[in-house]
Every structure is written in C-alpha cells, then in structure tokens.
Design a protein around this motif. Structure first.
Motif, PDB file in Angstrom:
ATOM      1  N   LEU A   1       0.787  -1.280   0.112  1.00  0.00           N
ATOM      2  CA  LEU A   1      -0.189   0.047  -0.040  1.00  0.00           C
ATOM      3  C   LEU A   1       0.765   1.448  -0.053  1.00  0.00           C
ATOM      4  CD1 LEU A   1      -2.177  -1.992   0.706  1.00  0.00           C
ATOM      5  CD2 LEU A   1      -3.163  -0.508   2.364  1.00  0.00           C
ATOM      6  N   THR A   2       0.553   2.257  -0.811  1.00  0.00           N
ATOM      7  CA  THR A   2       1.072   3.433  -0.626  1.00  0.00           C
ATOM      8  C   THR A   2      -0.081   4.463  -0.210  1.00  0.00           C
ATOM      9  OG1 THR A   2       2.379   2.999  -2.499  1.00  0.00           O
ATOM     10  CG2 THR A   2       2.234   5.298  -1.942  1.00  0.00           C
ATOM     11  N   LEU A   3       0.160   5.140   0.653  1.00  0.00           N
ATOM     12  CA  LEU A   3      -0.719   5.980   1.392  1.00  0.00           C
ATOM     13  C   LEU A   3      -1.012   7.392   0.536  1.00  0.00           C
ATOM     14  CD1 LEU A   3       0.188   5.562   5.108  1.00  0.00           C
ATOM     15  CD2 LEU A   3      -1.445   4.187   3.618  1.00  0.00           C
ATOM     16  N   ASN A   4      -2.081   7.680   0.397  1.00  0.00           N
ATOM     17  CA  ASN A   4      -2.357   8.881  -0.397  1.00  0.00           C
ATOM     18  C   ASN A   4      -1.689   9.931   0.183  1.00  0.00           C
ATOM     19  OD1 ASN A   4      -3.872   7.303  -1.792  1.00  0.00           O
ATOM     20  ND2 ASN A   4      -5.996   7.975  -0.912  1.00  0.00           N
ATOM     21  N   ASP A   5      -1.729  10.199   1.627  1.00  0.00           N
ATOM     22  CA  ASP A   5      -1.184  11.151   1.962  1.00  0.00           C
ATOM     23  C   ASP A   5       0.639  11.115   2.221  1.00  0.00           C
ATOM     24  OD1 ASP A   5      -0.014  13.465   3.673  1.00  0.00           O
ATOM     25  OD2 ASP A   5      -1.671  13.274   5.056  1.00  0.00           O
ATOM     26  N   SER A   6       1.334  11.650   1.583  1.00  0.00           N
ATOM     27  CA  SER A   6       2.695  11.462   1.603  1.00  0.00           C
ATOM     28  C   SER A   6       3.302  11.804   2.749  1.00  0.00           C
ATOM     29  CB  SER A   6       3.403  11.872   0.350  1.00  0.00           C
ATOM     30  OG  SER A   6       3.268  13.344   0.282  1.00  0.00           O
ATOM     31  N   SER A   7       2.779  12.709   3.668  1.00  0.00           N
ATOM     32  CA  SER A   7       3.354  13.022   4.614  1.00  0.00           C
ATOM     33  C   SER A   7       3.230  11.955   5.910  1.00  0.00           C
ATOM     34  CB  SER A   7       2.982  14.457   5.228  1.00  0.00           C
ATOM     35  OG  SER A   7       1.477  14.300   5.861  1.00  0.00           O
ATOM     36  N   ILE A   8       2.371  11.137   5.581  1.00  0.00           N
ATOM     37  CA  ILE A   8       2.306  10.179   6.685  1.00  0.00           C
ATOM     38  C   ILE A   8       3.430   9.158   6.762  1.00  0.00           C
ATOM     39  CG2 ILE A   8       0.706   8.223   7.867  1.00  0.00           C
ATOM     40  CD1 ILE A   8      -1.479   9.627   6.610  1.00  0.00           C
ATOM     41  N   ASP A   9       3.829   8.934   8.171  1.00  0.00           N
ATOM     42  CA  ASP A   9       5.100   7.831   8.371  1.00  0.00           C
ATOM     43  C   ASP A   9       4.403   6.877   8.933  1.00  0.00           C
ATOM     44  OD1 ASP A   9       7.005   6.398   9.215  1.00  0.00           O
ATOM     45  OD2 ASP A   9       8.170   7.965  10.041  1.00  0.00           O
ATOM     46  N   ALA A  10       4.496   5.709   8.003  1.00  0.00           N
ATOM     47  CA  ALA A  10       3.529   4.286   8.575  1.00  0.00           C
ATOM     48  C   ALA A  10       4.235   3.772   9.821  1.00  0.00           C
ATOM     49  CB  ALA A  10       3.801   3.356   7.435  1.00  0.00           C
ATOM     50  N   THR A  11       5.553   3.988   9.930  1.00  0.00           N
ATOM     51  CA  THR A  11       6.062   3.614  11.334  1.00  0.00           C
ATOM     52  C   THR A  11       5.381   4.176  12.496  1.00  0.00           C
ATOM     53  OG1 THR A  11       8.175   3.478  10.212  1.00  0.00           O
ATOM     54  CG2 THR A  11       8.198   3.348  12.745  1.00  0.00           C
ATOM     55  N   GLU A  12       5.212   5.332  12.527  1.00  0.00           N
ATOM     56  CA  GLU A  12       4.325   6.207  13.585  1.00  0.00           C
ATOM     57  C   GLU A  12       2.822   5.655  13.645  1.00  0.00           C
ATOM     58  OE1 GLU A  12       5.421   8.208  15.785  1.00  0.00           O
ATOM     59  OE2 GLU A  12       7.437   7.889  14.743  1.00  0.00           O
ATOM     60  N   LEU A  13       2.350   5.306  12.570  1.00  0.00           N
ATOM     61  CA  LEU A  13       1.002   4.677  12.451  1.00  0.00           C
ATOM     62  C   LEU A  13       0.874   3.519  13.087  1.00  0.00           C
ATOM     63  CD1 LEU A  13      -1.333   6.258  10.618  1.00  0.00           C
ATOM     64  CD2 LEU A  13      -1.150   4.487   8.879  1.00  0.00           C
ATOM     65  N   LEU A  14       2.041   2.656  12.968  1.00  0.00           N
ATOM     66  CA  LEU A  14       1.848   1.406  13.435  1.00  0.00           C
ATOM     67  C   LEU A  14       1.711   1.311  14.916  1.00  0.00           C
ATOM     68  CD1 LEU A  14       2.465  -1.772  13.324  1.00  0.00           C
ATOM     69  CD2 LEU A  14       4.747  -1.401  13.388  1.00  0.00           C
ATOM     70  N   LYS A  15       2.454   2.406  15.427  1.00  0.00           N
ATOM     71  CA  LYS A  15       2.329   2.352  17.170  1.00  0.00           C
ATOM     72  C   LYS A  15       0.530   2.515  17.320  1.00  0.00           C
ATOM     73  CE  LYS A  15       6.444   4.517  17.399  1.00  0.00           C
ATOM     74  NZ  LYS A  15       7.503   5.816  17.594  1.00  0.00           N
ATOM     75  N   LYS A  16      -0.036   3.394  16.755  1.00  0.00           N
ATOM     76  CA  LYS A  16      -1.401   3.426  16.870  1.00  0.00           C
ATOM     77  C   LYS A  16      -2.133   2.313  16.377  1.00  0.00           C
ATOM     78  CE  LYS A  16      -1.128   8.466  15.942  1.00  0.00           C
ATOM     79  NZ  LYS A  16      -1.616   9.485  15.030  1.00  0.00           N
TER      80      LYS A  16
END
Lengths: 398, 398
Positions: free
Chosen positions: A330-345
C-alpha cells in the motif's frame, strides 16, 4: 567482563518485523504483519505418512548425510525446476535450511567487506540484513511495477561494479510485483555483458492466481548453448509445503554450487536428513501441484476480500492488485504520513502491518506499508481492516 | 565469466576427512576414518513415535517457529545440563543445526579477520576450518593427556590477546583425551583473570566408559555467585540420539546467547521445528539415559577389541586408552613415518583412517593417526586391523 563482538554482528540489525511480531504475541491483535502461510491448509496427514516412510527404511537412513543434500530429493527438485524452464541436474543443486540460508551462503562466498550489492528497492528485509552483516555496501536500483529500471541498472553496474544483484522477480516481498518478461530478459543481457551475478530469489513464484502454467524464471531465459549462466536461483518449500521443515534449495552453475557446498559444510555439515527424506517421499507420493493450486485459489480469495474491504472501509491508499504471492503493498495517499508512526497507533487498536520503510535501502518512501493476506482467516479480516480504518480516523489528513 | 569469490571462501579448506571418505565410498573398504556412531543402536522406533506425536498435535505445530528454538526442548536440555553441574534457564540456550553451527555462529559473533583464536593442539578439524574461514589467526596451545599446559596458555593469552580459546575437554576429537579437574579449573581461572572467552565443545561427554555420573564441565566450575561466566558450552544429540536430525545447542550468558540468536536469525531463521518438537517428545517419553548407557557399553567393548587387536597384530604404535568418546589416537613408534603417505597404501589394502597431521595447527606430528572404534562392527574390526598390519609390513621400520 567486557565483550568484544565482531563487526559483522554489530552491523547486523535485528528484524523490525520480528520486533513487531513480538508486540503482537499473546494479545488480541489481528496481524497482517508476518509473512506466514495459512495453517489450515498444511498437508499434515501426508507429511506424517512421509515421515513414517523415512523410519520404515531402517536405521541406515538416520546416519549423517552428504552436505549437498539427499540425492533423490535433489532429483525431484530437478523435475520441478523443469516447469520453470530450467534444465538442471542434481549436481547443480544444494539443499539449504530454507532460502534464508541460501542467501546467507551466497553472500558468504562472494562478499568481502566493502563490496557492493545491488538490490531492487524496496526488497526483502532479511536479505538486506544479511548483506549489511557481511559489510557489503547495498545500493538500490530504481524499480516500478514491471521490475527494475534497466537504464538505472546499467548505470549502477558501471559505477559500482557490484559482486551481484539480488532480485525477486515473481510476486516480490514486499511489493507483490511480477516482472515483465522484457525486464527479465533485460537484466540477464545486461548482467551477462557486464559479468555480474544475478541472485534470483523465488519463494513465492508457485503461488499464482491467474497463470495456468509455470512462469519462466530469469535463470531459464539464459541461452542453453551459452557457456555460463550468471543466475543463481533459490527457492523453498516453506510456502508450498510447511514452514517448520526449513527446506530450501539453490540452483546454479556447478562451479558456484561447489563453493556454496564448501560454505555449507563449515556452517552446519548438512540440513536435517530426516526432513529431506520425508520431503522426498512427499514429493513422490503426494500431489503437491494440486495442493498448491488449492492453496493459491484460497489465497486469491483472501486477497480479493482484503482489497474489497480496503475499498469498503475507505483506507486512503493505492495499490497494484497482486497476481500471486502473499503480500499487498500500500502507498498511502497522504505522502506526509509515516507508516512507522501509524503502526504504534495500529497496535493499540489491535491490528498490525509492516511499515514499508524497513524494506528500503537509501531513499525511503515512508508512506508505504506491507499487508499479508494469506495468514488471516476470512472472518477475521474484516475486523482487522475496520481497526485499520479507526487508525486512519485519528490521523489528520492533508 | 571470471568468478570473484570472497576471501572467506578462499581461506576455507575442504575437509581432508571428507575427501578420504569419498575415496572409500562404494569400495570394500573398512573405514576407521569417519566419526560416525553405530547405526545398529539408533532408536528408530522411539523416533518414529516421537515424530508421530508432532503431527498429532495438529497443523499449528508446522508453522514457522522462533529463532531461539522450541521452548519445551530447551527446558528439557536445562534438565540434562544439571547432570553436568550446569544450572541454566532456557533463555541461556540457543538451538543450532548440530554443534557445527554453534561453532560457526560463535565465530561469526566474535571474530574479525586477523583476530587470534587459541586451540588445543591437535583439535577438531572442522573447527579449525571455520576459524580459518573467518580469517582468524589460529594458535595452538601445548597439551598433554591431562589437557592444555596452563603456563603455555598464560603466555599465549598475554602474547596474542585472543578473542577466545576453543577446547574439547571431555573425550576430545581426535585424541580421546579427558582433562583433569585441575586443568579445567586452571583454564577457567586464567581466562577469567585475562577476560578471555572459553568455547567448551562437548559432543562426546556423555559417552563414558567408567564414570557412573556426570562429568563436570568447565562451565560448571564457575562460581555461581560470580557475575559473569566466560564459558560458552556447546553439545549435540548427533552422537547420543541420531545424527540425521542435526540438533545441537549452545549454553552461555544471556548477553552472548542474544548475539548468537541474532546471527542465527540471519543465517537460517531457525532449525527444523518438526525435528525440535520430535526430539522434545523423545526426551520426554524415552529413557535416553539408559540408551546412552547401553550404547556406551557397546562402544567400550569395541574400543577394547580394537586395542586388543592392535596389540595382537603388533601395530607399531602407542596410545592412551580412552575413557569415553569415539576415537583412539595412535602415535607411531617410528617418528619418520608420515601417516598421510601411509593412508594411500592403506586405502589400497582396503582400510582407512585419518592422518593425525590434519588436526594440528602450526607444528605437526606426522606420525599420528586417528582411528574411530564406534562405527565398525566387531566382526569386521579384525579384518580391518589385519589389513592395517599389512600396510606396516610394506613400510621400512627405522
């Protein structure tokens, strides 16, 4: 006492995936993170029978074996290789403890610290770890949905004079990509011209959703009349039979395989002969091809369900529908999102994935993630994607 | 295409033993060369049952496992270690593909090219190969029938500042030596004082002819109240259960085991989980201790027969009667005889052994040879020693 460890072990990073998996253990977490095949389809009865046949042969079969691996198993593998257009004999095959060991041994026989290895970018994390552990300089080659960019490859071979290039052309980990034949032929031609070895890693090639016959490997595209094939091919039974056995293999020119055998002998003498013999009996007496068809069909349904749920729950991302393998990239539409940060959530919400950045060398796309669609049962998948949706609602969208 | 292999693989020699074994294959040769256990005693029925129990657990047990190894197996090993006076928990144990892999991984986590390793001299050939493959400088420490010379050890630690010393204190390969407790305590004290790691390789320790209880390992001599134990201990089930499984283990301080686990993860993810689980069931349900007693008793008889035949056929050599293990170490009376030359004649006569020189580093005693007494059945042994006698009749004695 002060311990002085080697440079090798200090350069070797532990797997981010592994650390994440540890987080998810024992909790009510739906994990799309691991690269695990579905347990429901493991051929346990056939395997049990196969092991019984090993012991019914008598005590002699429980002695030390040869480093190269059980000869009847290697002959069976030759038969299977034919389906990929590969005409090889058993002297061109070394049995390994999974294809992970193949990657390790190949690196060991070629790489001195400071040598360069080219890789697709992104690529298999545990290969990057091995390469860096041996002190290699790892350089990524640009790639898209059809495979690596041939111009960039040429340029980087000329500039870096790499010992080899490591690629996964068929349903890659992490991207699920399936190279075009043009790119496969292209890399072969360029590498032959520049005398560069190609490592073709193919753990997922048999898990096909649309093809009805074998997909040609890069190895198979080499002209048979040519003296030397620069491709070293590796695969495993971990995804198609069971992972617990850890039986993989390497195919290559005899002059290369001999060196791998020498390295294997020092590394562990040989892989389990009980397992190798059992696998031989399984391949002889069980319809593995039909089994792989059944499993692939189920995996395709899981993949279809996952992509449908991603749309239904409006996960803000794009992907290319994979034609096989085990992963959705998956490539997130918002390029400013860091998936590593997202994983913690995500872990707090009870769902896990692997952030894409761990698969890159050099420049990294942080707004990427890998989802495994084979392990989670269908009834659990919707729960997982719903949780993923909740994670995105907490993120401010640009 | 010109292949450029790594320094590692170029430094790695293939095993002389292996080359000799190739010579003896398919011929009517009685081989005292290999280090093989006797097949007649393999617990094949118990193993078959153990494997069935693995599959009867269901499909979940056939998935990927953790790198450290199957936890119930590691707990069983803790129980067995107690007999050697070793109080350890499962976090201090890493399962390996035989103790050969333990030697490889330990070397990988400590050695940079150019580092020094001290070894008993002579010592296990395949360990020397691993050490040299990693570019280590290998230095022999003088030793006699009681173990290494402590003064020479002190001197060489001070001079060479080695990363570790590798020893096989209990029924060594190739010499069959059994160190005195004084030497064991001595090496521990010296290495603690000089902050030097000890690798204690113990594949043969349980094959005892005279002792009725466990022999203390160097590891066990460390004072429990001491903060750090400098010993890394390794052993295997290859000699006591069956070789085909290739299951060994390493014991050490957690801080060291963690690094070994990291190296193992990169090397092959984990060893066969099917085999590890089967071994757990075997240890749980089968009387392995009684089995080892029975096998050791048979091995002692074979050893007695071999030494009696060596005397009867007047083989011009001396030896120390081994108290356990698998090998008899002969020093020929005529120091001008090169056992490597003798082997060529022996193979023609239909008998094989390993020339002692391959086990040395640095200064070599060429008039030595290693005879294995465990593999050859009693009725064949006399034929083999008779042939050996014929070999000596062709050699002019000084």
């Amino acid at each position: 006492m002060k311990l002085q460890f080697s440079n090798t072990i200090q350069q070797l990073k532990t797997s981010a995936t592994r650390e994440i998996l540890k987080l998810t253990q024992g909790n009510d977490i739906i994990s799309f993170a691991g690269g695990l095949p579905a347990e429901d389809f493991f051929p346990d009865h056939a395997m049990k029978e196969a092991f019984n046949k090993v012991f019914d042969q008598g005590k002699k079969s429980l002695q030390y074996g040869i480093t190269e691996g059980h000869i009847p198993l290697r002959k069976q593998i030759c038969q299977r290789m034919k389906k990929k257009g590969m005409v090889v004999n058993e002297d061109q095959i070394q049995i390994t403890t999974g294809s992970q060991q193949a990657i390790d041994l190949i690196t060991r026989i070629f790489i001195n610290p400071g040598d360069t290895i080219l890789v697709e970018n992104p690529t298999y994390l545990a290969a990057l770890q091995v390469f860096e552990g041996y002190g290699a300089k790892v350089v990524g080659v640009k790639s898209d949905d059809d495979g690596i960019h041939l111009n960039d490859l040429k340029e980087k071979i000329t500039r870096h004079r790499p010992k080899f290039i490591y690629v996964t052309p068929t349903f890659a980990n992490p991207t699920g990509r399936f190279w075009s034949n043009e790119r496969k032929q292209g890399i072969l031609n360029i590498c032959k011209q520049h005398e560069t070895i190609i490592i073709e890693d193919d753990p997922y090639g048999e898990i096909q959703f649309n093809e009805t016959s074998g997909i040609p490997s890069i190895y198979s595209l080499n002209n048979e009349s040519d003296e030397f094939n620069p491709v070293i091919y590796t695969s495993t039974f971990s995804k198609t039979v069971i992972p617990a056995l850890r039986i993989g293999w390497v195919v290559g020119e005899s002059s290369i395989i001999q060196q791998i055998t020498k390295a294997k002998q020092a590394a562990d003498l040989h892989s389990s002969m009980v397992d190798q013999q059992a696998l031989y009996f399984l391949l002889r007496d069980f319809d593995l091809d039909q089994h792989i068809l059944n499993v692939s069909h189920e995996y395709e349904q899981r993949k279809n369900l996952m992509t449908q749920l991603l749309l239904q729950y409006e996960i803000p991302a794009k992907w290319v529908d994979p034609q096989g393998g085990m992963f959705l990239w998956l490539t997130l539409n918002d390029s400013s999102i860091d998936a590593t940060e997202l994983l913690k959530k995500a872990v707090k919400e009870g769902v896990a994935f692997v952030p894409g950045s761990v698969f890159y060398t050099g420049e990294t796309l942080k707004n990427t993630m890998r989802l495994n669609f084979t392990y989670t049962a269908k009834e659990q998948m919707e729960v997982g994607i719903k949780r993923l949706q909740r994670v995105f609602t907490t993120v401010p969208q640009n």
